[in-house]
Structure formats: C-alpha cells, structure tokens
Design a protein around this motif. Structure first.
Motif, PDB file in Angstrom:
ATOM      1  N   THR A   6      54.854  47.627  45.747  1.00  0.00           N
ATOM      2  CA  THR A   6      55.660  47.218  44.596  1.00  0.00           C
ATOM      3  C   THR A   6      55.348  45.774  44.203  1.00  0.00           C
ATOM      4  OG1 THR A   6      57.414  48.765  45.163  1.00  0.00           O
ATOM      5  CG2 THR A   6      58.019  46.912  43.743  1.00  0.00           C
ATOM      6  N   ILE A   7      55.212  44.907  45.198  1.00  0.00           N
ATOM      7  CA  ILE A   7      54.876  43.501  44.912  1.00  0.00           C
ATOM      8  C   ILE A   7      53.525  43.432  44.201  1.00  0.00           C
ATOM      9  CG2 ILE A   7      54.289  41.278  45.956  1.00  0.00           C
ATOM     10  CD1 ILE A   7      56.360  41.959  48.165  1.00  0.00           C
ATOM     11  N   ALA A  13      50.878  43.693  36.949  1.00  0.00           N
ATOM     12  CA  ALA A  13      51.512  43.863  35.635  1.00  0.00           C
ATOM     13  C   ALA A  13      51.775  42.520  34.955  1.00  0.00           C
ATOM     14  CB  ALA A  13      52.817  44.645  35.775  1.00  0.00           C
ATOM     15  N   ALA A  14      52.061  41.490  35.737  1.00  0.00           N
ATOM     16  CA  ALA A  14      52.328  40.162  35.185  1.00  0.00           C
ATOM     17  C   ALA A  14      51.041  39.417  34.825  1.00  0.00           C
ATOM     18  CB  ALA A  14      53.148  39.340  36.175  1.00  0.00           C
ATOM     19  N   ASP A  15      49.885  40.016  35.124  1.00  0.00           N
ATOM     20  CA  ASP A  15      48.585  39.419  34.847  1.00  0.00           C
ATOM     21  C   ASP A  15      48.451  38.033  35.483  1.00  0.00           C
ATOM     22  OD1 ASP A  15      45.998  39.534  33.837  1.00  0.00           O
ATOM     23  OD2 ASP A  15      46.571  38.610  31.925  1.00  0.00           O
ATOM     24  N   VAL A  16      48.896  37.947  36.734  1.00  0.00           N
ATOM     25  CA  VAL A  16      48.833  36.700  37.498  1.00  0.00           C
ATOM     26  C   VAL A  16      47.378  36.396  37.838  1.00  0.00           C
ATOM     27  CG1 VAL A  16      49.515  35.624  39.677  1.00  0.00           C
ATOM     28  CG2 VAL A  16      51.136  37.043  38.434  1.00  0.00           C
ATOM     29  N   GLU A  34      46.791  46.005  49.144  1.00  0.00           N
ATOM     30  CA  GLU A  34      47.424  46.593  47.960  1.00  0.00           C
ATOM     31  C   GLU A  34      46.833  46.028  46.671  1.00  0.00           C
ATOM     32  OE1 GLU A  34      49.314  49.165  47.868  1.00  0.00           O
ATOM     33  OE2 GLU A  34      49.837  49.330  49.990  1.00  0.00           O
ATOM     34  N   LEU A  35      46.573  44.721  46.640  1.00  0.00           N
ATOM     35  CA  LEU A  35      45.961  44.124  45.449  1.00  0.00           C
ATOM     36  C   LEU A  35      44.548  44.661  45.247  1.00  0.00           C
ATOM     37  CD1 LEU A  35      47.143  40.439  45.929  1.00  0.00           C
ATOM     38  CD2 LEU A  35      47.833  41.981  44.071  1.00  0.00           C
ATOM     39  N   ASN A  36      43.817  44.800  46.337  1.00  0.00           N
ATOM     40  CA  ASN A  36      42.452  45.316  46.259  1.00  0.00           C
ATOM     41  C   ASN A  36      42.449  46.767  45.768  1.00  0.00           C
ATOM     42  OD1 ASN A  36      39.659  44.747  46.650  1.00  0.00           O
ATOM     43  ND2 ASN A  36      39.695  46.117  48.419  1.00  0.00           N
ATOM     44  N   ALA A  37      43.402  47.571  46.226  1.00  0.00           N
ATOM     45  CA  ALA A  37      43.489  48.977  45.812  1.00  0.00           C
ATOM     46  C   ALA A  37      43.747  49.091  44.307  1.00  0.00           C
ATOM     47  CB  ALA A  37      44.596  49.687  46.588  1.00  0.00           C
ATOM     48  N   ARG A  38      44.344  48.070  43.729  1.00  0.00           N
ATOM     49  CA  ARG A  38      44.649  48.078  42.299  1.00  0.00           C
ATOM     50  C   ARG A  38      43.561  47.401  41.468  1.00  0.00           C
ATOM     51  NH1 ARG A  38      48.509  48.841  45.385  1.00  0.00           N
ATOM     52  NH2 ARG A  38      50.465  49.848  44.815  1.00  0.00           N
ATOM     53  N   ASP A  41      42.007  41.174  39.779  1.00  0.00           N
ATOM     54  CA  ASP A  41      40.928  40.207  39.636  1.00  0.00           C
ATOM     55  C   ASP A  41      41.540  38.833  39.450  1.00  0.00           C
ATOM     56  OD1 ASP A  41      38.431  39.056  39.283  1.00  0.00           O
ATOM     57  OD2 ASP A  41      38.361  39.537  37.147  1.00  0.00           O
ATOM     58  N   GLY A  42      41.464  38.028  40.478  1.00  0.00           N
ATOM     59  CA  GLY A  42      42.013  36.683  40.429  1.00  0.00           C
ATOM     60  C   GLY A  42      41.615  35.936  41.689  1.00  0.00           C
ATOM     61  N   VAL A  43      42.409  34.936  42.041  1.00  0.00           N
ATOM     62  CA  VAL A  43      42.160  34.151  43.249  1.00  0.00           C
ATOM     63  C   VAL A  43      43.415  34.187  44.108  1.00  0.00           C
ATOM     64  CG1 VAL A  43      41.608  31.874  44.203  1.00  0.00           C
ATOM     65  CG2 VAL A  43      40.585  32.600  42.031  1.00  0.00           C
ATOM     66  N   LEU A  44      43.248  34.584  45.354  1.00  0.00           N
ATOM     67  CA  LEU A  44      44.341  34.558  46.318  1.00  0.00           C
ATOM     68  C   LEU A  44      44.069  33.403  47.275  1.00  0.00           C
ATOM     69  CD1 LEU A  44      46.301  37.289  47.895  1.00  0.00           C
ATOM     70  CD2 LEU A  44      45.164  35.763  49.492  1.00  0.00           C
ATOM     71  N   VAL A  45      45.046  32.522  47.435  1.00  0.00           N
ATOM     72  CA  VAL A  45      44.919  31.358  48.309  1.00  0.00           C
ATOM     73  C   VAL A  45      45.747  31.626  49.555  1.00  0.00           C
ATOM     74  CG1 VAL A  45      45.260  28.864  48.518  1.00  0.00           C
ATOM     75  CG2 VAL A  45      44.636  29.865  46.301  1.00  0.00           C
TER      76      VAL A  45
END
Length: 178
Positions: A6-7, A13-16, A34-38, A41-45
């Motif tokens: 859900t997170i 959805a928020a296009d973070v 979970e982010l990878n499964a979706r 595309d961004g940067v995770l710190v």
C-alpha cells in the motif's frame, strides 16, 4: 505489520521522485521490493547500507543512493591504509562505523595526552582540526557538538556498492564534476 504494498502504491501514485528511508534493513528491503515490482523510477536514499545488504537487493528499476560517513573504497591514502590494516587483522572490509570508532579513540587519546582528563573538554572545544580516517574534524568550526561534515555517497548497482562522490568538510574530493 506494515503494509509495504500500500505504501508503494501511494508513493507511485503521488509520482514521488525521491524517497528517503530510515528503517531497519528488513523494512527497507520490503519497501524496495514493492517499489521495484511496480517499476517505480526515482531515487531511494538509504542511510544504513552495507555490502551484504546491497548484495540482497539485486537490480532495481530505480537508483539507490546511500550516504555514509566513510567507505573502505574511498580512494584516499589514509582510508586505504586503515581499510587494508583492518582487513589484514579481521579478514573483512570495515563498515563506516569502524572508521568513526577508530577516529574517536585516536582523537580522545590525543586529547588525553595533550590535556589530561581535567582539560579534555576545553581541549576539544578549542581544537581547530584533527585529521582522521573519515576526514577532517573541526570541533571549533560549527558552534555545536557537530565535529565533521564529511560524507561519502554510494550507489547500489546490481547488488554492488560503488562510490559516487566523497566530501570532506563540504569540499568534493572524489566524483567531482566540472
């Protein structure tokens, strides 16, 4: 139990563009999966990166950056010498925390030698510079208990860590552009 699916849905959805994670490695791993499964595309710190943890992540659809105080592959002679000596003694590369502890012991030892136990606090407050494995410590420069503004920025690529840049007291030493 945290619902990372859900997170991740909410973040996508928020296009973070950038996510900063401060959590234990299992929670970070779950969110990353979970982010990878979706296909995010961004940067995770993530601030508590280790070689072992990076190896569990594999490839991702996004960039993972890790700020640490020091890294064994930092390419400067003091850090390289420390990493080699540590590896010779313990049979593995040191984590960033090992350099911090090493520097602290030597800094306090020098203070005790020069000022004794009763003068240590004043000695530290008046010290303008101490060079350790992590870089320069300048306890008199910042007007607080902060002693250093050193950072190494790592990147995780296919489960391996590499140095993007290293800064010592705000001055770029490695990975500088321009």
């Amino acid at each position: 139990m945290t619902d990372f699916a859900t997170i991740a849905d909410q973040l996508v959805a928020a296009d973070v563009e950038t996510i900063s994670v401060w959590s234990p490695q299992p929670a970070a791993s779950a969110l990353i999966a979970e982010l990878n499964a979706r296909g995010w595309d961004g940067v995770l710190v993530y601030g508590y990166m280790t070689t072992d943890f990076a190896a569990t992540l594999g490839s991702t659809s996004f960039e993972i950056a890790a700020p640490v105080s020091w890294w064994a592959d930092g390419q400067d002679w003091v850090g390289s010498a420390f990493a080699n000596e540590y590896n010779d003694r313990y049979g593995e590369s040191p984590l960033p925390q090992a350099a911090a502890y090493y520097d602290a012991v030597h800094l306090i030892g020098r203070g005790l030698d020069e000022a004794g136990t009763s003068g240590l606090r004043t000695w530290l407050a008046d010290l303008d510079s101490f060079v350790g494995v992590q870089g320069s410590y300048r306890p008199d420069a910042y007007g607080s208990s902060e002693m250093s503004r050193n950072v190494t920025l790592l990147s995780v690529q296919d489960g391996a860590l590499g140095v993007i840049a290293r800064y010592d007291d705000g001055v770029c030493l490695i990975g500088c552009e321009g």
